[in-house]
Design an enzyme around this catalytic site. Structure first.
Site, PDB file in Angstrom:
ATOM      1  CG  ASP A  39      40.933  63.638  33.638  1.00 22.00           C
ATOM      2  OD1 ASP A  39      41.414  63.059  32.646  1.00 22.00           O
ATOM      3  OD2 ASP A  39      41.520  63.761  34.715  1.00 22.00           O
ATOM      4  CG  ASP A  43      34.686  62.849  34.700  1.00 19.88           C
ATOM      5  OD1 ASP A  43      35.133  61.684  34.679  1.00 19.88           O
ATOM      6  OD2 ASP A  43      35.188  63.764  35.383  1.00 19.88           O
ATOM      7  CB  SER A  88      56.024  29.550  43.887  1.00 19.22           C
ATOM      8  OG  SER A  88      56.700  28.419  44.348  1.00 19.22           O
ATOM      9  CG  LEU A  89      58.781  31.891  39.418  1.00 16.15           C
ATOM     10  CD1 LEU A  89      59.080  33.347  39.108  1.00 16.15           C
ATOM     11  CD2 LEU A  89      58.991  31.038  38.183  1.00 16.15           C
ATOM     12  CE  LYS A 121      59.760  36.498  42.226  1.00 14.69           C
ATOM     13  NZ  LYS A 121      58.817  37.039  43.184  1.00 14.69           N
ATOM     14  NE  ARG A 142      51.525  30.471  43.822  1.00 13.64           N
ATOM     15  CZ  ARG A 142      52.038  29.929  44.919  1.00 13.64           C
ATOM     16  NH1 ARG A 142      51.870  30.501  46.084  1.00 13.64           N
ATOM     17  NH2 ARG A 142      52.740  28.827  44.836  1.00 13.64           N
ATOM     18  CD  GLU A 176      52.774  39.069  41.124  1.00 17.48           C
ATOM     19  OE1 GLU A 176      52.478  38.062  40.430  1.00 17.48           O
ATOM     20  OE2 GLU A 176      53.254  38.986  42.259  1.00 17.48           O
ATOM     21  CE1 TYR A 228      52.849  35.658  35.841  1.00 16.19           C
ATOM     22  CE2 TYR A 228      53.176  37.935  36.494  1.00 16.19           C
ATOM     23  CZ  TYR A 228      52.896  36.629  36.823  1.00 16.19           C
ATOM     24  OH  TYR A 228      52.643  36.297  38.117  1.00 16.19           O
ATOM     25  CE  LYS A 291      57.891  34.615  33.295  1.00 17.89           C
ATOM     26  NZ  LYS A 291      56.588  35.252  33.117  1.00 17.89           N
ATOM     27  CB  CYS A 412      59.937  73.328  75.622  1.00 16.25           C
ATOM     28  SG  CYS A 412      58.235  72.747  75.460  1.00 16.25           S
ATOM     29  CB  CYS A 427      55.159  69.872  72.433  1.00 11.13           C
ATOM     30  SG  CYS A 427      55.727  71.455  73.068  1.00 11.13           S
ATOM     31  CB  CYS A 432      58.307  74.066  71.932  1.00  9.40           C
ATOM     32  SG  CYS A 432      59.379  72.635  71.800  1.00  9.40           S
TER      33      CYS A 432
HETATM   34  S1  IVH Z   1      55.888  33.809  35.983  1.00 11.21           S
HETATM   35  C1  IVH Z   1      55.030  29.234  37.438  1.00 11.21           C
HETATM   36  N1  IVH Z   1      56.503  36.326  35.827  1.00 11.21           N
HETATM   37  O1  IVH Z   1      56.333  35.722  41.448  1.00 11.21           O
HETATM   38  C2  IVH Z   1      55.065  30.615  37.929  1.00 11.21           C
HETATM   39  N2  IVH Z   1      55.818  35.481  37.943  1.00 11.21           N
HETATM   40  O2  IVH Z   1      57.734  33.776  43.208  1.00 11.21           O
HETATM   41  C3  IVH Z   1      55.180  31.513  36.777  1.00 11.21           C
HETATM   42  N3  IVH Z   1      55.703  37.181  39.700  1.00 11.21           N
HETATM   43  O3  IVH Z   1      53.843  33.306  41.798  1.00 11.21           O
HETATM   44  C4  IVH Z   1      55.195  32.873  37.239  1.00 11.21           C
HETATM   45  N4  IVH Z   1      56.330  38.870  38.449  1.00 11.21           N
HETATM   46  O4  IVH Z   1      53.076  35.749  41.429  1.00 11.21           O
HETATM   47  C5  IVH Z   1      56.095  35.324  36.638  1.00 11.21           C
HETATM   48  N5  IVH Z   1      57.047  38.554  35.492  1.00 11.21           N
HETATM   49  C6  IVH Z   1      56.631  37.568  36.301  1.00 11.21           C
HETATM   50  C7  IVH Z   1      56.341  37.784  37.672  1.00 11.21           C
HETATM   51  C8  IVH Z   1      55.930  36.711  38.456  1.00 11.21           C
HETATM   52  C9  IVH Z   1      55.950  38.492  39.661  1.00 11.21           C
HETATM   53  C10 IVH Z   1      55.257  36.429  40.902  1.00 11.21           C
HETATM   54  C11 IVH Z   1      54.187  35.402  40.643  1.00 11.21           C
HETATM   55  C12 IVH Z   1      54.758  34.111  41.134  1.00 11.21           C
HETATM   56  C13 IVH Z   1      55.827  34.570  42.049  1.00 11.21           C
HETATM   57  C14 IVH Z   1      56.883  33.491  42.169  1.00 11.21           C
END
Ligand code: IVH
Length: 671
Positions: A39, A43, A88-89, A121, A142, A176, A228, A291, A412, A427, A432
């Site tokens: 480190d 630095d 979202s998923l 996840k 998002r 993420e 990802y 996926k 106490c 206290c 005590c």
């Molecule tokens: S893929 C179309 N991979 O979970 C969405 N999402 O509930 C593709 N998340 O909005 C997302 N880890 O913010 C993907 N390995 C991962 C993930 C991940 C966390 C979050 C992400 C997403 C949410 C969905």
């Protein structure tokens, strides 16, 4: 670096070289977890670059590693449209639901072989990162999926984020942002001290941090990021597996635990494996994302309005549950702090049964308005200790009353005291019984005097039978006293006496920590022992002298000086002396040799010496050695195939030295 005049051309060249080197080491440290230099060395590079940039401000660029922390945002965040929706998923919670997902895939891709990538996840917040010609340009949250907030300045402070990637192309990476447990606990500890509301979990803390208006604050939070997804115009990788490899090759941090699965069975096996293993991770993970690997297949599957058809999340059992509050108790800690605790109807939570949960302090209790009879949401996240997140107000039975916090110590009965501006009532009675019990347990704990066998059950018996009234009474216990106690045979009684005898020789640092002075943790205790050398000298130190010590602020100085002024402390110390405890530090005073004040730990094998020889060299120069990375350790020498000490050292931010650097330090020719 010599400050001899440097032409602008020379400076430009040197700056470019320094940036390359710093970027390389930042990536090694923050992304690959594999530091190559100490480190201190790092630095030094940073300092040289900062110096040059100050002399030639026109050479500063936004991607310079010195520019991670920028200006405060005055007008808040600006909304930005996403290049493509951030969806979202769909969630699944059982193998059956996962099979339904696969059924749908088979209907849409008849006769095709479907392979998967399973990823963890991460429980954080989704983020889109834009790079132009390989340079970091913008980070967008998002938001509602179509539009998010521009949080570029804050995301830039995340050290594992590359400010420039390996290829000079336009691209977008998504992933993420998360807060590791260690940082989460640190933030909440600080908030508790400052009387600020605590974050319920790491995700909320990460979200709160990314919405800060001052990047300097964000920089101190310890956020991290895993990527990802990757979009590069006209050149998308053909599979998710390739995407992850490409992200890594570009310099992004990806989660290393992903797995290619040939069928759903392998996905389920991965999920089962991580359902248990997630407890060993340093960050929160709430399930697995499954996926479809092939991007061609993904395109055929397409999206719904909300989520892609090619992915699904398979959640782990929740670490959250609702239960009833049967009672609220107030516990008295070692320092006299009164802590309200909710006694709960036992409920299963992430593998264990929870029946109690801390409510932290009076403020927190009042803010959440937890009442006996309430239904509450409890969560275990990051902490082994479960927390009450909130009251389910709709389920509150009629006739409940707000909890009234006691004005007298529940044990106490002496009056409790809450200093102006603090959130914790205490206290103040030093004798005590509740405080005494906790003080003894702390005194005996492993990190303090390390008296093996002196646990809660035994301390309770000793106190109940009146065998100890003060800590020094421990050293007057006789074998006959002990043998008469429950679950204490002749052998365990003898062992305990041996342990007590052994504890008399502990180093001063341990004794100072064991005394339980407020705000004096292990590290400060080590510093104090090293500086004062004798307990008497420390006990006579003035506030002014104490504040001079690095890392000792006015609050700590005040607390130490207050502690030693108490008549009870004086009695305690003179009785411990009579009992024959060691009051001296083995740490040499800093006035000694060139390495005095430094404590070296060795990990891995050294090419030039045995550890004993290396240790003797250190001692000859006034330094000390330790077997493990304890609070006193300052430097870690990393040899071939280092062990777990390296990770510990990194966590503590200690100086890491290669064998060569160590040789230089102790004035030996390198091998
Ligand atoms: S893929 C179309 N991979 O979970 C969405 N999402 O509930 C593709 N998340 O909005 C997302 N880890 O913010 C993907 N390995 C991962 C993930 C991940 C966390 C979050 C992400 C997403 C949410 C969905």
């Amino acid at each position: 670096m010599p400050s001899s005049p440097m032409t602008k051309t020379q400076a430009r060249r040197r700056i470019a070289a320094l940036r390359r080197e710093i970027e390389f080491h930042e990536k090694k440290y923050y992304v690959d977890n594999d530091p190559q230099i100490s480190d201190r060395e790092f630095d030094r590079l940073m300092k040289e670059l900062t110096g040059l940039e100050a002399r030639f401000p026109e050479l500063v660029t936004p991607e310079s590693p010195t520019q991670r922390v920028g200006e405060k945002l005055v007008a808040g965040f600006v909304a930005v449209s996403h290049s493509r929706p951030m969806l979202s998923l769909d969630n699944s919670y059982s193998v059956e639901e996962l099979k339904d997902f696969e059924e749908r895939l088979r209907r849409l891709l008849p006769g095709q072989d479907i392979r998967y990538i399973a990823e963890l996840k991460i429980d954080g917040l989704g983020i889109a990162l834009r790079y132009r010609e390989g340079k970091f340009l913008q980070a967008v949250t998002r938001g509602d999926g179509r539009q998010g907030d521009d949080v570029t300045a804050n995301v830039k402070t995340i050290k594992s984020l590359p400010l420039a990637v390996r290829e000079q192309r336009d691209l977008e990476a998504r992933g993420e942002i998360f807060l590791p447990f260690a940082s989460f606990r640190k933030i909440n500890r600080m908030r508790e001290e400052a009387g600020e509301p605590l974050f319920a979990n790491p995700r909320n803390a990460a979200a709160g941090s990314i919405r800060q208006l001052d990047p300097a604050v964000v920089a101190g939070r310890g956020l991290d990021i895993f990527l990802y997804s990757l979009f590069i115009a006209d050149d998308e990788p053909p599979t998710q597996g390739e995407t992850l490899r490409d992200l890594k090759a570009l310099g992004f941090k990806i989660n290393p635990h992903w797995r290619a699965c040939r069928d759903l069975g392998e996905v389920v096996a991965y999920w089962k494996e991580w359902k248990t293993k997630r407890d060993s991770l340093e960050y929160d993970c709430d399930g697995v994302v499954v996926k479809v690997d092939d991007l061609e297949q993904r395109r055929a599957l397409g999206l719904t309005a909300k989520s892609p058809r090619w992915a699904v999340s398979f959640k782990f059992p929740a670490r959250q549950a609702t239960t009833q509050v049967k009672d609220i108790e107030v516990q008295v800690g070692r320092t006299g702090a009164l802590t309200p605790v909710a006694v709960l109807e036992p409920v299963k939570l992430g593998g264990t049964t929870v029946s109690r949960s801390t409510l932290h302090n009076e403020e927190e209790l009042r803010r959440k308005d937890v009442r006996v009879g309430d239904t509450v949401l409890v969560e275990r996240s990051g902490d082994v200790i479960p927390r009450v997140v909130a009251v389910v107000k709709d389920l509150r039975p009629p006739g409940t009353k707000p909890f009234s916090f006691p004005s007298a110590c529940p044990r106490c009965r002496s009056k409790v005291f809450k200093p102006e501006g603090e959130v914790i009532s205490r206290c103040l009675n030093p004798s005590c019984p509740a405080r005494l019990r906790e003080s003894i347990l702390h005194f005996a704990s492993r990190r303090a005097m390390d008296i093996e066998g002196l646990g809660e059950a035994l301390v309770d018996q000793l106190l109940d039978k009146g065998l100890i009234k003060q800590i020094p009474d421990l050293y007057r216990l006789k074998i006959e006293d002990l043998e008469r106690l429950e679950r204490m045979g002749a052998k365990s009684s003898r062992n305990l006496l041996e342990q007590l005898e052994k504890s008399k020789t502990r180093d001063l640092a341990k004794l100072i920590f064991a005394l339980g002075i407020r705000h004096v943790g292990e590290r400060t205790a080590g510093d104090l022992a090293g500086l004062f050398g004798r307990l008497e000298d420390l006990s006579r130190a003035s506030k002014e002298e104490l504040v001079e010590i690095p890392d000792v602020g006015p609050k700590v100085a005040e607390s130490i000086s207050f502690f030693f002024k108490q008549p009870e402390t004086r009695t305690l110390i003179s009785r411990l002396r009579e009992a024959g405890l060691n009051f001296l530090s083995r740490t040499p005073a800093p006035a000694g040799g060139p390495l005095s004040g430094r404590v070296f730990v060795f990990t891995g094998s050294l090419a030039s010496f045995s550890r004993d020889e290396a240790g003797r060299l250190v001692e000859r120069l006034g330094g000390e050695t330790a077997a493990d990375v304890t609070s006193r350790a300052t430097d870690v020498v990393v040899g071939e195939s280092p062990g777990s000490k390296l990770a510990k050292a990194r966590k503590r931010g200690l100086v890491l030295l290669s064998e060569e650097e160590f040789l230089k330090l102790v004035g030996q020719p390198s091998a």
